[in-house]
Design an enzyme around this catalytic site. Sequence first.
Site, short mmCIF file in Angstrom:
data_model
loop_
_atom_site.label_atom_id
_atom_site.label_comp_id
_atom_site.label_asym_id
_atom_site.label_seq_id
_atom_site.Cartn_x
_atom_site.Cartn_y
_atom_site.Cartn_z
N LYS A 106 11.77 7.44 8.22
CA LYS A 106 12.07 6.95 6.89
C LYS A 106 10.80 6.61 6.12
CE LYS A 106 16.54 7.15 7.08
NZ LYS A 106 17.28 8.07 6.19
N LYS A 123 0.82 -1.21 0.00
CA LYS A 123 0.00 0.00 0.00
C LYS A 123 0.86 1.26 0.00
CE LYS A 123 0.56 0.57 4.72
NZ LYS A 123 0.69 1.71 5.62
#
Length: 246
Positions: A199, A104
């Site tokens: 990140k 996703k």
Amino acid sequence: KGAIGCSLIKGIEFEKEGDMKPILISDLLQDEMKKSDGAPVVDMSVLMGANVANEVAKGDFAEATIGCTKPENGLKWCKLFNTKDFAVQAVTDVAGAELCGAMKNVVALGAGFCDGLGYGGNTKAALIRIGLKEMIKFCKMFYPTAGIDDDTFLESCGVADLITTCFGGRNRKCAEAYAKANKAKTLEEIEAEILQGQKLQGTLTAKEVNHILKMKNLEHEFPFFTTVYKISYEDAPFSALTETPY
């Protein structure tokens, strides 16, 4: 004997050589935990879903999905995690639930590009639908014997997590900034500026997914994933997002 574990990690690894096949994080954890002498083989489940951390911490109602190997394990995890504002349901589909949690993020990059280019809800909905189809196709193509169930994609770990990630979250946010800057900055530069040490998952996954698709001559089978990668790291223009025939 009888040990069970549950991974909350949304991501995926790939073999570093050979066929570069995708590897489930839950499988990696299981392999690591059985290395010690006398260590049990831990039956791994996963917790995935539309549960953005800061909203869960606030106490906003959210759902999650347990992907497990057998119903009795799913019941145990549901009893552990379920609260009045955190509704947990189980599916006997570890691979399907876990892969949704990784793939996703690639779709969210495309959704962020869409936002940064100023497109509206119709375009974004179309891209999310196209991305979901490619998620399902990727899962079934690379895990054909894992028992991936179509219904898993309708659970919180599937379409719900995809929606919340495409409307919020760091991958969408950074991709939007990248589109607004018209590639004047790299995604890595934007990541450093906006996330302040956190990140992006989508960029790494997009790179590794494209690598395996290119190796197996399958880029044409996944035009959306390929377009997101080429906009991110090659010279494909942002117009390719809506001009590529999906």
